[in-house]
Motif scaffolding. Sequence first.
Motif, PDB file in Angstrom:
ATOM      1  N   ILE B   5       6.213  -6.399  -6.350  1.00  0.00           N
ATOM      2  CA  ILE B   5       4.816  -6.014  -6.512  1.00  0.00           C
ATOM      3  C   ILE B   5       4.299  -5.472  -5.193  1.00  0.00           C
ATOM      4  O   ILE B   5       4.610  -6.017  -4.122  1.00  0.00           O
ATOM      5  CB  ILE B   5       3.983  -7.233  -6.970  1.00  0.00           C
ATOM      6  CG1 ILE B   5       4.402  -7.642  -8.389  1.00  0.00           C
ATOM      7  CG2 ILE B   5       2.494  -6.954  -6.914  1.00  0.00           C
ATOM      8  CD1 ILE B   5       3.793  -8.927  -8.855  1.00  0.00           C
ATOM      9  N   SER B   6       3.490  -4.426  -5.273  1.00  0.00           N
ATOM     10  CA  SER B   6       2.925  -3.823  -4.060  1.00  0.00           C
ATOM     11  C   SER B   6       1.558  -4.422  -3.763  1.00  0.00           C
ATOM     12  O   SER B   6       0.583  -4.136  -4.458  1.00  0.00           O
ATOM     13  CB  SER B   6       2.798  -2.308  -4.227  1.00  0.00           C
ATOM     14  OG  SER B   6       4.069  -1.733  -4.377  1.00  0.00           O
ATOM     15  N   CYS B   7       1.508  -5.251  -2.732  1.00  0.00           N
ATOM     16  CA  CYS B   7       0.231  -5.804  -2.278  1.00  0.00           C
ATOM     17  C   CYS B   7      -0.464  -4.752  -1.406  1.00  0.00           C
ATOM     18  O   CYS B   7       0.179  -4.123  -0.571  1.00  0.00           O
ATOM     19  CB  CYS B   7       0.492  -7.074  -1.465  1.00  0.00           C
ATOM     20  SG  CYS B   7      -0.947  -7.665  -0.564  1.00  0.00           S
ATOM     21  N   PRO B   8      -1.770  -4.550  -1.600  1.00  0.00           N
ATOM     22  CA  PRO B   8      -2.453  -3.532  -0.788  1.00  0.00           C
ATOM     23  C   PRO B   8      -2.473  -3.860   0.698  1.00  0.00           C
ATOM     24  O   PRO B   8      -2.629  -2.958   1.520  1.00  0.00           O
ATOM     25  CB  PRO B   8      -3.868  -3.498  -1.366  1.00  0.00           C
ATOM     26  CG  PRO B   8      -4.019  -4.762  -2.112  1.00  0.00           C
ATOM     27  CD  PRO B   8      -2.667  -5.168  -2.579  1.00  0.00           C
ATOM     28  N   ASN B   9      -2.326  -5.128   1.054  1.00  0.00           N
ATOM     29  CA  ASN B   9      -2.308  -5.496   2.472  1.00  0.00           C
ATOM     30  C   ASN B   9      -0.900  -5.574   3.041  1.00  0.00           C
ATOM     31  O   ASN B   9      -0.647  -5.162   4.167  1.00  0.00           O
ATOM     32  CB  ASN B   9      -2.982  -6.853   2.690  1.00  0.00           C
ATOM     33  CG  ASN B   9      -4.463  -6.799   2.468  1.00  0.00           C
ATOM     34  OD1 ASN B   9      -5.101  -5.805   2.795  1.00  0.00           O
ATOM     35  ND2 ASN B   9      -5.014  -7.842   1.886  1.00  0.00           N
ATOM     36  N   CYS B  10       0.025  -6.141   2.283  1.00  0.00           N
ATOM     37  CA  CYS B  10       1.335  -6.519   2.827  1.00  0.00           C
ATOM     38  C   CYS B  10       2.462  -5.599   2.389  1.00  0.00           C
ATOM     39  O   CYS B  10       3.579  -5.733   2.890  1.00  0.00           O
ATOM     40  CB  CYS B  10       1.663  -7.954   2.425  1.00  0.00           C
ATOM     41  SG  CYS B  10       0.392  -9.139   2.915  1.00  0.00           S
ATOM     42  N   GLY B  11       2.208  -4.708   1.434  1.00  0.00           N
ATOM     43  CA  GLY B  11       3.268  -3.830   0.974  1.00  0.00           C
ATOM     44  C   GLY B  11       4.068  -4.447  -0.146  1.00  0.00           C
ATOM     45  O   GLY B  11       3.671  -5.436  -0.761  1.00  0.00           O
ATOM     46  N   LYS B  12       5.234  -3.853  -0.434  1.00  0.00           N
ATOM     47  CA  LYS B  12       6.046  -4.306  -1.568  1.00  0.00           C
ATOM     48  C   LYS B  12       6.726  -5.624  -1.236  1.00  0.00           C
ATOM     49  O   LYS B  12       7.399  -5.735  -0.207  1.00  0.00           O
ATOM     50  CB  LYS B  12       7.083  -3.244  -1.915  1.00  0.00           C
ATOM     51  CG  LYS B  12       7.791  -3.493  -3.239  1.00  0.00           C
ATOM     52  CD  LYS B  12       8.782  -2.379  -3.547  1.00  0.00           C
ATOM     53  CE  LYS B  12       8.131  -1.155  -4.128  1.00  0.00           C
ATOM     54  NZ  LYS B  12       7.641  -1.353  -5.506  1.00  0.00           N
ATOM     55  N   ARG B  13       6.539  -6.595  -2.082  1.00  0.00           N
ATOM     56  CA  ARG B  13       7.101  -7.930  -1.856  1.00  0.00           C
ATOM     57  C   ARG B  13       7.713  -8.480  -3.152  1.00  0.00           C
ATOM     58  O   ARG B  13       7.439  -7.999  -4.248  1.00  0.00           O
ATOM     59  CB  ARG B  13       6.016  -8.913  -1.392  1.00  0.00           C
ATOM     60  CG  ARG B  13       5.418  -8.613  -0.025  1.00  0.00           C
ATOM     61  CD  ARG B  13       6.367  -9.032   1.080  1.00  0.00           C
ATOM     62  NE  ARG B  13       5.726  -8.890   2.372  1.00  0.00           N
ATOM     63  CZ  ARG B  13       4.954  -9.823   2.934  1.00  0.00           C
ATOM     64  NH1 ARG B  13       4.727 -10.967   2.310  1.00  0.00           N
ATOM     65  NH2 ARG B  13       4.423  -9.620   4.112  1.00  0.00           N
ATOM     66  N   ASN B  14       8.495  -9.529  -2.984  1.00  0.00           N
ATOM     67  CA  ASN B  14       9.097 -10.243  -4.102  1.00  0.00           C
ATOM     68  C   ASN B  14       8.006 -10.811  -5.020  1.00  0.00           C
ATOM     69  O   ASN B  14       7.031 -11.401  -4.554  1.00  0.00           O
ATOM     70  CB  ASN B  14       9.946 -11.387  -3.520  1.00  0.00           C
ATOM     71  CG  ASN B  14      10.789 -12.078  -4.562  1.00  0.00           C
ATOM     72  OD1 ASN B  14      10.336 -12.320  -5.674  1.00  0.00           O
ATOM     73  ND2 ASN B  14      12.011 -12.384  -4.206  1.00  0.00           N
ATOM     74  N   GLY B  15       8.194 -10.653  -6.315  1.00  0.00           N
ATOM     75  CA  GLY B  15       7.192 -11.106  -7.267  1.00  0.00           C
ATOM     76  C   GLY B  15       6.920 -12.594  -7.225  1.00  0.00           C
ATOM     77  O   GLY B  15       5.847 -13.054  -7.652  1.00  0.00           O
TER      78      GLY B  15
END
Lengths: 233, 86
Positions: B5-15
């Motif tokens: 999932i792409s977090c607007p703050n942290c970028g693409k991360r593990n779901g």
Amino acid sequence: MKEIQRQSPVQFKADAQKIAMRDNWPVVLEYSNEGRGPFVVDLTHKAKWDLQDKNLATHKPLGLDIPTLPGACAFQKSVLINRLNRTQCAIWHLLADAPALPGEPGYTDVTESTVLLALFGPNALAIAEKLTALDLMDPQKQTPFLLQGPFSHLPCQVVTLERGHGFDGGLLLTCSRGYARSMVHAILDAGAEFGLRPAGEQRFSAWASGLSGKPGSAQAPSVMHLVTTRENL
Amino acid sequence: MALTISCPNCGKRNGYEFRYGGEDKGPRPAEEGLTPQSWCDYVHMNNCVAGIQKEWWCHKNGCGAWFTIFRNTLTNLEVEEPEAKL
């Protein structure tokens, strides 16, 4: 009335050589047989502030600028400021005693609710990579930079302060105080093969004082994914 | 492979770093004229789209932000904003 006693939740199994009392915290300045690194240092006693406001740009804590992008950090005048998200930043007084908490709204002193650890020296980032999937060595980011995510499966703020040759470097990590024992246990266990040893505050100060105020840290282009959903935050 | 999932703050991360917040159902209905039935429908009734849907997620193990993404429920993959396709 008795004087309060503050106690770090981190207790290393090592002989403390020098201890100082600071704001009712017993602070270990040096351990015996610290070795040549890598080192892990307990910095829980360092003052840590949280600042929240819907318009952070109007704030200048201690006269310092707050980085504009989430994930960016500024290490100026012994103080590290980490931008967490649109409305929040963390302020860590790493190398000097903190002044009184500002009286204006938005500031919270979280020193006693969080644990702060430093991991630095040879192969320090290799140790960290055994415990987290966070990309602490992202070549697209300029140190210091902040990552928020699981470290040893615990939600943490992790700041890569220095990235040296290979896996050499250093980072700071903070999490809730209650996780301190298991966090330290995991780090020491992961670092055993690299000769990781506990060190005192003096060791950290000598290392970090060379990093404070390095140019470019405040404007690090550290977030690549500021997508279009910010208005939904 | 787990969902990323792409977090607007942290970028693409593990779901696994995120908490699901349900389908995006649009703005909360106006209080005026709101009936128990329509409120119950808003709270409890879902579209359960077989395809691309807009949904809320919280980066609970990271920055704590709430945000929306588009996810294809058939492939369990995040997709680009599909405005042109809807």
